[in-house]
Design a protein around this motif. Structure first.
Motif, mmCIF file in Angstrom:
data_model
loop_
_atom_site.group_PDB
_atom_site.id
_atom_site.type_symbol
_atom_site.label_atom_id
_atom_site.label_comp_id
_atom_site.label_asym_id
_atom_site.label_seq_id
_atom_site.Cartn_x
_atom_site.Cartn_y
_atom_site.Cartn_z
ATOM 1 N N LYS A 196 0.837 -1.209 0.000
ATOM 2 C CA LYS A 196 0.000 0.000 0.000
ATOM 3 C C LYS A 196 0.869 1.256 0.000
ATOM 4 O O LYS A 196 0.640 2.192 -0.772
ATOM 5 C CB LYS A 196 -0.934 -0.022 1.223
ATOM 6 C CG LYS A 196 -2.030 1.020 1.176
ATOM 7 C CD LYS A 196 -3.036 0.778 2.290
ATOM 8 C CE LYS A 196 -4.215 1.729 2.161
ATOM 9 N NZ LYS A 196 -5.240 1.444 3.181
ATOM 10 N N ASP A 221 -3.966 2.933 -10.048
ATOM 11 C CA ASP A 221 -4.820 1.858 -10.594
ATOM 12 C C ASP A 221 -4.623 0.553 -9.829
ATOM 13 O O ASP A 221 -5.591 -0.158 -9.541
ATOM 14 C CB ASP A 221 -4.514 1.630 -12.081
ATOM 15 C CG ASP A 221 -5.054 2.755 -12.965
ATOM 16 O OD1 ASP A 221 -5.848 3.573 -12.455
ATOM 17 O OD2 ASP A 221 -4.658 2.828 -14.145
ATOM 18 N N ALA A 224 -6.342 0.483 -6.518
ATOM 19 C CA ALA A 224 -7.803 0.342 -6.642
ATOM 20 C C ALA A 224 -8.215 -1.028 -7.187
ATOM 21 O O ALA A 224 -9.402 -1.364 -7.184
ATOM 22 C CB ALA A 224 -8.346 1.438 -7.569
ATOM 23 N N ASN A 225 -7.236 -1.818 -7.652
ATOM 24 C CA ASN A 225 -7.536 -3.115 -8.271
ATOM 25 C C ASN A 225 -7.973 -4.128 -7.209
ATOM 26 O O ASN A 225 -7.283 -4.343 -6.214
ATOM 27 C CB ASN A 225 -6.281 -3.617 -9.008
ATOM 28 C CG ASN A 225 -6.516 -4.918 -9.749
ATOM 29 O OD1 ASN A 225 -6.688 -5.964 -9.141
ATOM 30 N ND2 ASN A 225 -6.495 -4.840 -11.064
ATOM 31 N N LYS A 226 -9.128 -4.753 -7.425
ATOM 32 C CA LYS A 226 -9.709 -5.678 -6.432
ATOM 33 C C LYS A 226 -8.794 -6.884 -6.173
ATOM 34 O O LYS A 226 -8.647 -7.325 -5.035
ATOM 35 C CB LYS A 226 -11.077 -6.176 -6.915
ATOM 36 C CG LYS A 226 -12.129 -5.071 -6.998
ATOM 37 C CD LYS A 226 -12.680 -4.746 -5.612
ATOM 38 C CE LYS A 226 -13.828 -3.766 -5.655
ATOM 39 N NZ LYS A 226 -13.470 -2.416 -5.256
ATOM 40 N N GLU A 227 -8.171 -7.405 -7.247
ATOM 41 C CA GLU A 227 -7.254 -8.544 -7.091
ATOM 42 C C GLU A 227 -6.069 -8.174 -6.194
ATOM 43 O O GLU A 227 -5.672 -8.921 -5.305
ATOM 44 C CB GLU A 227 -6.692 -8.953 -8.464
ATOM 45 C CG GLU A 227 -7.443 -10.067 -9.159
ATOM 46 C CD GLU A 227 -6.750 -10.418 -10.468
ATOM 47 O OE1 GLU A 227 -5.738 -11.144 -10.428
ATOM 48 O OE2 GLU A 227 -7.214 -9.944 -11.522
ATOM 49 N N GLN A 229 -5.923 -5.654 -4.047
ATOM 50 C CA GLN A 229 -6.416 -5.383 -2.687
ATOM 51 C C GLN A 229 -6.566 -6.680 -1.893
ATOM 52 O O GLN A 229 -6.133 -6.770 -0.741
ATOM 53 C CB GLN A 229 -7.771 -4.662 -2.752
ATOM 54 C CG GLN A 229 -7.670 -3.217 -3.163
ATOM 55 C CD GLN A 229 -9.041 -2.538 -3.263
ATOM 56 O OE1 GLN A 229 -10.061 -3.173 -3.044
ATOM 57 N NE2 GLN A 229 -9.039 -1.278 -3.609
ATOM 58 N N LYS A 230 -7.123 -7.685 -2.536
ATOM 59 C CA LYS A 230 -7.365 -8.964 -1.862
ATOM 60 C C LYS A 230 -6.054 -9.663 -1.512
ATOM 61 O O LYS A 230 -5.876 -10.184 -0.408
ATOM 62 C CB LYS A 230 -8.223 -9.866 -2.768
ATOM 63 C CG LYS A 230 -8.753 -11.107 -2.060
ATOM 64 C CD LYS A 230 -9.672 -11.882 -2.991
ATOM 65 C CE LYS A 230 -10.110 -13.175 -2.331
ATOM 66 N NZ LYS A 230 -10.901 -14.018 -3.230
ATOM 67 N N GLY A 235 -7.484 -6.195 1.579
ATOM 68 C CA GLY A 235 -8.849 -5.756 1.232
ATOM 69 C C GLY A 235 -9.807 -6.902 1.062
ATOM 70 O O GLY A 235 -9.435 -8.061 1.061
#
Length: 235
Positions: A196, A221, A224-227, A229-230, A235
């Motif tokens: 992060k 970008d 903000a990417n869900k992959e 973040q996870k 996230g």
């Protein structure tokens, strides 16, 4: 473009650590490589800096292929690495550690100027100049390792896990210093467990998994990417 890595394959004995990696860095950027332990990040940095030789592929620095060059020649050409774990020289003073960073510079006036700039950027090192480097705190040792790399006048600095093992108070300071170094003209390639933080200061980033680039994009970008973040940002 200051650096291009093309189809890079690096083995450790029978282990294929880096499996055809491609990325590039433009002059003046901060670029992050993020990924889990064992993804090949440190191997890539060591190969760029000449500490490891690739099985195949190209590393092009300022338009010239450098993948077979030895580390001292690359330091002279403007590539400095701050290794994971800092690797300061215990038993030597802060001043002597910094002198080690300038071992290829013959111009004494330039060395004097570099000392002045490093002490301006890291005032604590000036206060501790005569102290054994081993007695510094973790954060101070990280500053010393960065200062030592800057003594060589790098155009490109490779930072391997600069916040590892540091107290939270030092982590923000180290990232501020990285931004400051970049603002003064040094291009930065950053490996960092704190994805992060790394992406928040990066122009662009590459996500590595098992020796390959899986994703790339701007720092914003990728944050903000869900992959991402996870996998890396909780996230």
């Amino acid at each position: 473009m200051i650096l291009q890595v093309k189809d890079l394959i690096v083995n450790y004995g029978v282990i294929n650590a880096v499996k055809g990696v491609n990325f590039n860095i433009n002059e003046g950027e901060i670029v992050s490589l993020i990924g889990a332990n064992g993804a090949g990040k440190t191997t890539i940095l060591k190969t760029i800096s000449g500490l490891l030789k690739p099985k195949s592929g190209k590393i092009i620095y300022e338009g010239k292929a450098i993948q077979q060059q030895k580390a001292p020649k690359l330091v002279k050409a403007g590539i400095s690495q701050v290794p994971e774990g800092r690797h300061i020289f215990s038993g030597l003073s802060v001043m002597e550690n910094l002198q080690m960073g300038a071992f290829l510079i013959k111009d004494h006036q330039k060395i004097k100027q570099n000392f002045s700039e490093v002490f301006e950027r890291f005032p604590i090192l000036k206060q501790r100049a005569r102290q054994d480097a081993a007695t510094l705190s973790g954060g101070e040792q990280q500053m010393l390792a960065m200062g030592r790399a800057l003594m060589a006048n790098p155009k490109l600095i490779l930072l391997d896990e600069p916040s590892m093992g540091l107290a939270p108070i030092f982590i923000n300071e180290i990232f501020d210093i990285i931004k400051e170094i970049n603002k003064h003209g040094t291009t930065v390639l950053l490996i960092e467990q704190n994805a992060k933080k790394a992406l928040s200061i990066s122009d662009r980033g590459y996500v590595l998994s098992t020796g390959k680039v899986q994703l790339s994009g701007s720092g914003t970008d990728l944050l903000a990417n869900k992959e991402v973040q996870k996998a890396y940002l909780g996230g």
